[in-house]
Each structure stands twice: as C-alpha cells, then as structure tokens.
Design an enzyme around this catalytic site. Structure first.
Site, PDB file in Angstrom:
ATOM      1  N   CYS A  18     -10.987 -10.092 -69.107  1.00 41.23           N
ATOM      2  CA  CYS A  18     -11.857 -10.496 -70.185  1.00 41.23           C
ATOM      3  C   CYS A  18     -12.201  -8.902 -70.548  1.00 41.23           C
ATOM      4  O   CYS A  18     -12.894  -8.794 -71.716  1.00 41.23           O
ATOM      5  CB  CYS A  18     -13.063 -11.200 -69.914  1.00 41.23           C
ATOM      6  SG  CYS A  18     -12.419 -12.615 -69.318  1.00 41.23           S
ATOM      7  N   HIS A  31     -21.469  -8.914 -73.392  1.00 45.42           N
ATOM      8  CA  HIS A  31     -20.685  -9.629 -72.953  1.00 45.42           C
ATOM      9  C   HIS A  31     -20.942 -11.394 -73.238  1.00 45.42           C
ATOM     10  O   HIS A  31     -19.932 -12.181 -73.909  1.00 45.42           O
ATOM     11  CB  HIS A  31     -20.092  -9.516 -71.676  1.00 45.42           C
ATOM     12  CG  HIS A  31     -19.075 -10.054 -71.204  1.00 45.42           C
ATOM     13  ND1 HIS A  31     -17.589  -9.879 -72.009  1.00 45.42           N
ATOM     14  CD2 HIS A  31     -18.681 -10.887 -70.189  1.00 45.42           C
ATOM     15  CE1 HIS A  31     -16.704 -10.697 -71.203  1.00 45.42           C
ATOM     16  NE2 HIS A  31     -17.052 -11.170 -70.412  1.00 45.42           N
ATOM     17  N   HIS A  68     -15.322 -17.597 -75.831  1.00 51.52           N
ATOM     18  CA  HIS A  68     -14.626 -16.563 -74.930  1.00 51.52           C
ATOM     19  C   HIS A  68     -13.088 -16.282 -75.137  1.00 51.52           C
ATOM     20  O   HIS A  68     -12.460 -17.029 -74.858  1.00 51.52           O
ATOM     21  CB  HIS A  68     -15.083 -16.769 -73.516  1.00 51.52           C
ATOM     22  CG  HIS A  68     -14.853 -15.363 -72.741  1.00 51.52           C
ATOM     23  ND1 HIS A  68     -14.140 -14.233 -73.155  1.00 51.52           N
ATOM     24  CD2 HIS A  68     -15.154 -15.239 -71.416  1.00 51.52           C
ATOM     25  CE1 HIS A  68     -14.254 -13.496 -72.263  1.00 51.52           C
ATOM     26  NE2 HIS A  68     -14.706 -13.883 -71.291  1.00 51.52           N
TER      27      HIS A  68
END
Lengths: 600, 393
Positions: free
Chosen positions: B155, B288, B321
């Site tokens: 990620c 994030h 995400h």
C-alpha cells in the site's frame, strides 16, 4: 554502469540450509521458502560485512523479485478454489504479497532504514540497483542491502514442460530459484552491471543478480576458513606446527604463534584442533577465524606454501579472481559429478581448488577422507563421485590390485602419475581418470586422461612459445605470467608434453628434491672429495642415494659415516637425506665418461 | 528536493477526470457499492467496494488489464495537460516508475482455476503476465525506453514511486519521469483483507470511533515530474512540486504497524527535513487513514506527537483503499486541495475517538498554506511520506 557505488559484500544461495544456526527455530519455522531464501542471503551478506544485527544502523533494504512469492499466491488461490472463499487462508494471503521477503528481513535483521520491493520481471534487479544508487547518492541511507529473490513458478514450469505452443517463446526461462544479495555503499567506484552469460536459467528471472554476486563474491567464507585451519592443524600437528595460518597472507596473525615458545605453541594448536573438531563455536575460534577472514576480505589473495619440497617453503600468491578463473576453466571437466571425495587437505592448492572451491561451484557435497590406501573405498565411493587423489596413493591402490566397482572419476595431481599406475587404474575399473599438470605458482595448467596423451592446456591460459617449446604461460584475463617448471613441448590442439624438469628436481614421496643441492651439501663435508647423488631405481625404493669418494682413503669409514649422518640431519630434510650411501675410490662412470648408476 | 510536477491525473471512484473528481470530493458524500460483475464472492453483499465508474471500465481493451486501462487513461490525460506529445517524449530521457499490488502479482485467478481443473481455454492471461511488467508495458505503449521500475511495496508503492521519481530528476538520471500507481479490484486482496479481519462492512470511516476497517477501492494516479529547464520551455504553470520524501521501516510485524509508530515517525521527520519545512508550514496531512483500528491508532500517535493540530484529510472515505495506487491518488487529491486552497471534508465520519484524540477535516476548509504531507503505511512495516507543494510553493 552503476556510478559511485561499491560492493561491500555479497552472498548468493539456492538453498535454505543453515538458517537455523542464525535464528531461533520458532522465528523461522512457519516462514515460506521464498522468504527463507532471501533471508539466508541477506543475513550472510551482512555477516560478511561484519554488520552486527543488534546495531540499528541506517541501512536501506531493497528487494527485487521477478515473480514474488508465487507459491503462497497459489496457496491462497488453492484455499479459495478448493474450500470456498470463506475458508481462504489469511496467513497465505499476508505471505503472498510481493514485499513478504522484505517483511521477514526487516524484522529479523532489525532494519529500520528505507525499504522497498521492486518487481518488474527480469529487469527487477537492475531497477533495484538504480534505486539503491539513488538512495546512496542523496544520503537517504548510509548503506543499502539490495537483493534479488525468486522461486520456481510452478504453473509456468508445468506449462512449459507440457510444450504448450503459446509458451514456446519462453523456452525454459521460468525455471529457477535462488537469492543474491549485496551490501552497497557510496564510493568513487563504479559497478559494471553489463555482464555476459545473463541467461542463467537456473535463476531466471533474477539471473543478473546471481551473475553479479558470483563476480563480486568472496571465494572463502568463515566456514571454509575453519575447514582450512582444521585440515592444516590435523596434518601438521604431529610434525611441523609453525606458521599455521601462513596459507593466507596474514603476517599479523602468524605472529600470534611465532611470539610464543614451542611448548605453548603446541598447546595452542592442540586446543585449536580440539575446538575445530567440535560443532560448538567458541570465542577463541571465532577470534581466529574472524581475523583471518577480515584479512582475506581486505587482500583477496591466498598464499599457497610449496610445503618445503624445494628445501625452502615458497609462498605462491594467488588472487581471488585468478582462482575463480581457474575453477571456471576446469568446471567443464566435471559435468556429471554429484559429490567430491577429497584426500588432499584444503590448505594445499590442489585440495583448495579441486576440493573446496570445485565443490562450491558444482554445488555438491565435499567429503574429506584421510588417504589410507587400505580402506575399502567402494564403501565410501558412489557413482558419479569425483575422487581427488595423488599418485603415491594411487600407486598403492594399483599394487593392492584394488578394484573400483563404482562409476567414479579419479583425479590425480601433485606429481606425475606413472604410466603403469594410470593403466592399472583403468584395468581395475576406473571410469575416468584425469591427471592435472600444474605448479604451485600457476595452479592447474593442463589435463589428460591417458598416459599416452599430451596434456590439454586449460582455456584460461595462453601459451608463449619459442619454436615448439612452451616457455611460459599467461592468464588470458590478467597479467599473471608463469615460467613453466619443465621444458615443455607444445603440439597441435594446445596439447603439450613435459620433456624434462628445468630445475632437475626429482620427487621423493611426492616431494620435490634437488640432487644437485644435496650433492653440494655433502661435498662441503670434511674429507669428501667427490659426490654423486641420484634417485634410487624403482626396485630399490623411492629415495635419494649418494656415492662418495673420500680424500683420504685410510679414513675410519665407520666413524665417517657416523659423523656424516649427524651432518645430514643438521643440513638436509628427511626427503633430501640419501637413504643409501656408497663409499668408493672413484665415481661410477660409463665408458664415455658420463655418470652412471651404481649398485650398492 | 524541489521537483516540478508539470501535470497530474487520476481515475478512481470519484470520477475519471480531475474536474469530476474535484467536484465530487467537495460536493458529494462518497459511499461504496457492491460487486456485481467483476468476480464471484460469498462476501459481495457484506463488504462494499469503491469502483471506478463503469463508463471507463467499459473501455477496457481485450488485451489489457483494468489496471493498465487506468494507467493508459491517466497518462494520456496527464501528457495532454502537460502539453507533451508522445513524440516529444522521444527527445528526452523519460523514466517510468509505477506502484502496484494486483498488477504485478500472479493473480490470474480464473486462469488458475481452469488450470487446476485441466480445462485451460486461453493462455492469454498467463502470457500477458510473463510478457511485460507494468512499467515495461507503459514504456511499450509510449514507445520509449530508459530507466523504469514497478514498485510493489503493497500500500506504500506509489508514494515511494513519486518520492523516487523526484530523486531521479534531482540527480539528473532523467529529464522527465512519469510516476504514480494503479490497482484494480481483484478477488485476491478483496478476500485476503476480509480474512485478515481488517475489511469493513460499512463505509470506510477513518479515525472514527468504532470504525469498521477497509473498503477496497481501485484506480490510478499519475504525476509527470520534470527538470525545470525542460518545463520552462513550454511556458505553463506547474501543477505543484514534490518537496520531500522519507521512507523508514518498522521492522516489527508483517501486517500490523509498530504501535509506537517508530517507522512512520522517522519517515515523517526525514521527509520534512528533505523538504526543509516545519510543522507550521503544513496545510494538512493526507493521512493513510484506512479505517482499521491499528493503522489509525498508529498514525494518530505520530500526528499527535509530531504534527499536533495540523488538519487531517481522510481521502479513503471517498475512494476506498486503492492499495498500490493509494499514495498516487492521494497525492493528486492533495494537490487539488492545495491549489484550490480548500481541504475537502471526510465522508462517513461518525464519532470522536478518545484514543485517536483528533477528528479529520469534516467540512470543506479553507487554507492559506502551500504544503501538504501525505503518508502511506504498508504490509511489512513500510512507511512512506511525501511532501507536496502547490503551484506557488
């Protein structure tokens, strides 16, 4: 070309053996093969560089992987397909991400610097190097641990093996696993990454990493140094025990042994010997091995002593690159070898190259055995073994009419192997016999399979000729040039034949001795007028014999011999000392005035 | 490091053009949808996702993945915005560095299913997977060669891609770098995050009490970085600047960030040092903010310690995400906000969490500052941070 970067250390592997020595079993037990492969190279790379794991240094970590942990990805898909997505394995998923190896390494090696995984098939490692160079250049990390890891892509492999038409362009490229890691730092140097032979299918797609690691890797690790020391100690303990560590260029270390008295030295060696024979690592052993290893890392040279066969031990300096080249040159001779059984100690150049180094390059097991000719070698040897021996040992086997029942390749060197021995070995079932012609200064020069053949010059050498006589040989990739110890005739196909020794040396029990030197020493003794020294005939035994003419023929001969023996003990080595001495009134000569042999 | 961003582009659940995305992020409440066609899953009615609009998905060519469709679309837009043609690229040393997760993995699920049953109908998926990496595929599409990399640090991939792209320009390794990241919805991460118990059944609500976890998303963000002398030739305004980059590893756990946030803390400090900025200069943090318990707690610890009272933007409440694309999409959203001088609101926030001790920006909020910090945390304990500046930074 990678600019302003140098390699501190590198390590590569295609197996995961030995990891349990570095990490608690509970920490690696559930780890997959992909991560273990990467971890092994990473930890050994840092060890070679002497980076202590507990120290939190600003080390960056970049992992290159062409395919990532394919096995775990398949495991995860298997769990969905076979049992339904409700039973999918979370562990397989977390291990299936491309940076799973990075995870493992950063946790177990305590790396807190910048970290990254790069994955663009067969150019992954080049990209990783470019990023490492960037990070070093901009000061993001003091050092960068950059490595490539890949495991066999089982799906691709099976498709290729089944000759699916659409996959024919991939040939056998997808077969390979391994890891190769480098610790890099900023420097004024460059790294040439344009290597030949990139298509090493054994480690596709990260073959460049493997080739580069082979180029920059040390030929010795600490385990090898333990083996060498152990071999030396075992061999020398009962006789010479000085200069134990002089197989390396390491004066500082040998001083440890030369500054103390003989009794203490012997005690140290006994202790060392017992330590080396145990599996447990001790502080003393670590200290010695570490010191030698650090010196080797610094110098990248090895000195092979000529064992005093010429009367004086001579140091022959061999660079790491030359040794790598030599091993590469002999490698094609041993394609089918599955194991090496070696009777020659690793501190000897022959044992070092054809035992220690060759086993590493062939990736086969090395078994060290004492050279006892009476052993039932058929219980030891297996098919496809390389049996590293020497002529004296083989002579004995032939004399005992020992029959080889296994398909082995027998290797012989250190001295010329007599024709009758070579023929006898073939008669007794040896599959392949290879005689290596070499010299301590040069290493292996040529080889032959039959006594009737000339030796074939190894491809790493270029001959320098005067008419048909080979005066010297030069390494193709370095300025190393060696004058040959023999007068050598070169004929077609780069085959050659030694005609005579230049130094007139003869061999006693495998050791070079010089009859002229012995003659001069004997001639200097009181009351000696003339001397002849020569090698005894085969039926007499393998020793020197001397014929002496006294100045005063009335001398007490018994007393003379007594005094002479004391003199010889002080001035000659055991191999040089004539075992038979004949006294006479004049030297034995032919009717043409040339020296001739004599009966006692 | 001060590197010019000449243009940017993005596709995600918010839209397929910068205008559409900008309009939606400020003016609409983002909610996830359910999977209908992309793959079969027992969980499809329970765990929602943020998908790229169908109008773009339908443009996928037969011989490309959705991930590459997103890249192709974004690169075309970004080149046009940067006034660069494909022919122009031939004149320069053009680097490509892209982050991804799905588009580098052996995720050919349908093929693999057939393969296991010995019923393979087409090898296209597999041949495609072995033929080009993502960065090489874009090179081929643009007919260029040169420095390239596909970053697969889960990620954090595309945040690293942007940071390294800036370094390549600064170190004169390239004249132009096309950087960013892409990821497409795929059964592997979708199922994987559910099985790791970090996927949410409700819309993603970062930093909110009782937050439920991740909603998987898809999309792409692309930035074009250039050397100043090349950019100046075209006499245009930049989209912004990459000012700093930091990356530090936790060395703690495969899937959970270090509770003390050591890696993130170090990465933030490195990036701020690289950019030469202080906390006071920062307009907002693009967090994030995955909406998982552990991620949000670690980030809040670090923000409260190092960047107390700096507004926090929670992009994943709009986009889900997007894994390897997240850092790049968030960089684009940050630059939109910086240039508009307005921090967009978070969607789906429910309740203040004492453990977190701050709330993300809940209303569109004006700012006069020129700099934003965007962080990404990844499996393996990788923490990446970039500092972005608006066109006047």
């Amino acid at each position: 070309m990678l600019k302003n970067v140098s390699v501190i250390s590198t390590y590569n592997t295609d197996n995961i053996a030995g990891l349990e020595k570095d990490f608690e079993l509970k920490k690696i037990r559930r780890m997959d093969f992909f991560s273990k492969l990467a971890l092994k190279s990473a930890v050994n790379c840092l060890k070679i560089a002497d980076i202590r794991l507990e120290e939190n240094k600003n080390i960056g970590l970049i992992i290159a992987t062409g395919y990532g942990p394919v096995k775990k990805t398949c495991d995860f898909m298997d769990s969905i397909i076979d049992f339904g997505d409700e039973c999918a394995s979370p562990n397989a998923f977390s291990s299936s991400v491309h940076n799973s190896a990075l995870t493992t390494i950063s946790i177990l090696l305590n790396i807190k610097g910048p970290s990254l995984t790069v994955s663009n098939l067969d150019s992954s490692f080049q990209s990783a190097l470019a990023i490492a160079q960037t990070w070093l250049s901009c000061g993001m990390a003091d050092k960068v641990l950059v490595g490539a890891v890949d495991e066999i892509h089982t799906v691709a492999q099976s498709i290729i093996e089944n000759n699916v038409e659409v996959f024919k362009d991939f040939n056998n490229k997808n077969a390979g696993f391994g890891s190769a890691f480098f610790l890099l730092e900023k420097s004024d140097n460059d790294i040439d990454v344009n290597l030949e032979n990139k298509a090493d299918s054994k480690f596709y797609p990260s073959c460049l990493a493997m080739e580069l690691s082979k180029k920059y890797s040390l030929i010795l690790d600490k385990q090898d140094i333990e083996t060498i020391c152990c071999d030396f100690i075992k061999t020398e303990l009962s006789k010479k025990y000085k200069n134990v560590l002089n197989v390396f260029e390491n004066d500082g270390i040998s001083n440890i042994f030369t500054d103390v008295d003989d009794t203490t030295q012997q005690e140290i060696l006994k202790t060392l010997s017992s330590i080396f024979s145990k599996e447990t690592v001790t502080v003393n052993k670590n200290f010695i091995v570490d010191e030698i290893f650090n010196l080797f890392k610094k110098n990248k040279f090895i000195n092979f002593l000529t064992s005093g066969s010429t009367g004086i031990s001579k140091q022959c300096k061999h660079s790491q690159d030359n040794i790598k080249e030599e091993v590469s040159a002999v490698l094609p001779l041993f394609k089918d070898i599955k194991r090496i059984v070696c009777l020659v100690p690793s501190f000897h150049s022959y044992g070092f190259i054809f035992g220690l180094q060759l086993s590493k390059r062939l990736n086969v097991e090395l078994i060290k055995m004492p050279p006892i000719p009476t052993t039932d070698w058929n219980n030891v040897l297996q098919d496809n073994d390389l049996f590293v021996t020497f002529p004296m040992f083989l002579n004995q086997l032939v004399k005992l009419e020992y029959k080889f029942t296994k398909k082995v390749t027998v290797l012989t060197s250190t001295a010329p192997c007599p024709k009758e021995t070579m023929d006898g070995l073939y008669d007794n079932g040896v599959n392949t016999l290879i005689e290596i012609y070499g010299a301590s200064e040069a290493g292996a020069i040529g080889y032959r399979n039959k006594s009737t053949e000339g030796f074939k010059l190894l491809p790493c050498w270029e001959p320098k000729l005067n008419n048909n006589t080979m005066i010297s040989i030069k390494r193709k990739n370095s300025d190393m040039e060696i004058e040959l110890p023999d007068n050598v005739e070169l004929f077609e196909d780069n085959r050659f034949k030694p005609v005579s020794r230049k130094d007139n040396a003869v061999q006693v029990a495998g050791i070079n001795v010089y009859p002229n030197k012995v003659k001069d020493i004997l001639k200097a003794f009181d009351n000696v007028k003339e001397v002849a020294v020569r090698l005894a005939r085969q039926d007499e035994g393998n020793f020197l014999k001397a014929f002496i003419v006294l100045k005063d023929s009335n001398t007490d001969k018994e007393q003379f011999m007594k005094n002479l023996k004391m003199y010889m003990k002080q001035n000659l080595t055991a191999h040089e000392t004539p075992k038979k001495i004949t006294l006479g009134t004049e030297l034995p000569k032919t009717q043409f005035g040339k020296m001739k042999d004599w009966q006692e | 490091m001060k590197t010019i961003i000449s243009s940017m582009s993005c596709v995600c659940s918010l839209g397929t053009t910068l205008e559409e995305i900008s309009d939606n992020i400020y003016n609409k409440v983002s909610v996830p949808t359910h999977i209908t066609t992309r793959f079969e899953s027992s969980y499809k009615n329970d765990y929602p996702v943020y998908l790229v609009p169908e109008k773009l998905l339908s443009q996928k060519k037969e011989d490309e993945s959705y991930g590459f469709l997103f890249v192709r679309t974004c690169v075309e837009q970004a080149l046009q915005q940067a006034k660069l043609s494909k022919q122009d690229l031939q004149k320069y040393r053009v680097g490509i560095i892209l982050g991804t997760s799905v588009n580098a993995s052996f995720n050919c699920f349908d093929f693999y299913k057939q393969y296991k049953k010995n019923e393979v109908s087409s090898y296209w998926d597999l041949v495609d997977y072995f033929s080009y990496s993502l960065s090489e595929r874009l090179q081929k599409y643009l007919s260029i060669s040169g420095l390239h990399a596909t970053i697969t640090t889960a990620c954090a991939s595309s945040t690293d891609a942007i940071g390294i792209a800036g370094q390549w320009i600064q170190q004169d390794l390239c004249d132009i770098v096309i950087c960013g990241g892409t990821d497409e919805l795929n059964i592997i991460p979708y199922t994987g995050f559910i099985k790791l118990l970090i996927a949410g059944k409700n819309p993603c609500s970062p930093f909110s009490k009782n937050r439920g976890g991740i909603n998987i998303g898809e999309g792409c963000g692309i930035l074009i970085l250039e050397k100043e002398e090349i950019f100046k030739q075209r006499n245009m305004e930049p989209a912004g600047y990459v000012l700093g980059y930091g990356n530090c590893c936790d060395g703690y756990h495969p899937t959970t960030p270090a509770p003390d946030g050591i890696g993130l803390k170090n990465a933030v400090m490195h990036a701020m040092k690289d950019a030469g900025i202080k906390k006071e200069n920062i307009a907002f943090i693009n967090a994030h903010g995955t909406g998982t318990h552990d991620n949000d707690l670690t980030e809040s610890k670090v923000f409260n310690e190092l960047l107390k009272d700096v507004p926090v933007m929670a992009s994943k409440s709009h986009t889900g995400h997007t894994l390897g694309a997240a850092g790049a999409i968030e960089a684009v959203l940050s630059l939109i906000a910086l240039n508009k001088k307005e921090i967009p609101k978070a969607s789906n926030f429910k309740e203040f969490d004492e453990e977190i001790n701050f709330v993300p920006v809940l209303e569109n909020t004006k700012t006069e500052k020129h700099v934003a910090l965007s962080d990404s945390l990844a499996f393996g304990g990788v923490n990446s941070v970039i500092i972005l500046g608006d066109k006047n930074a």
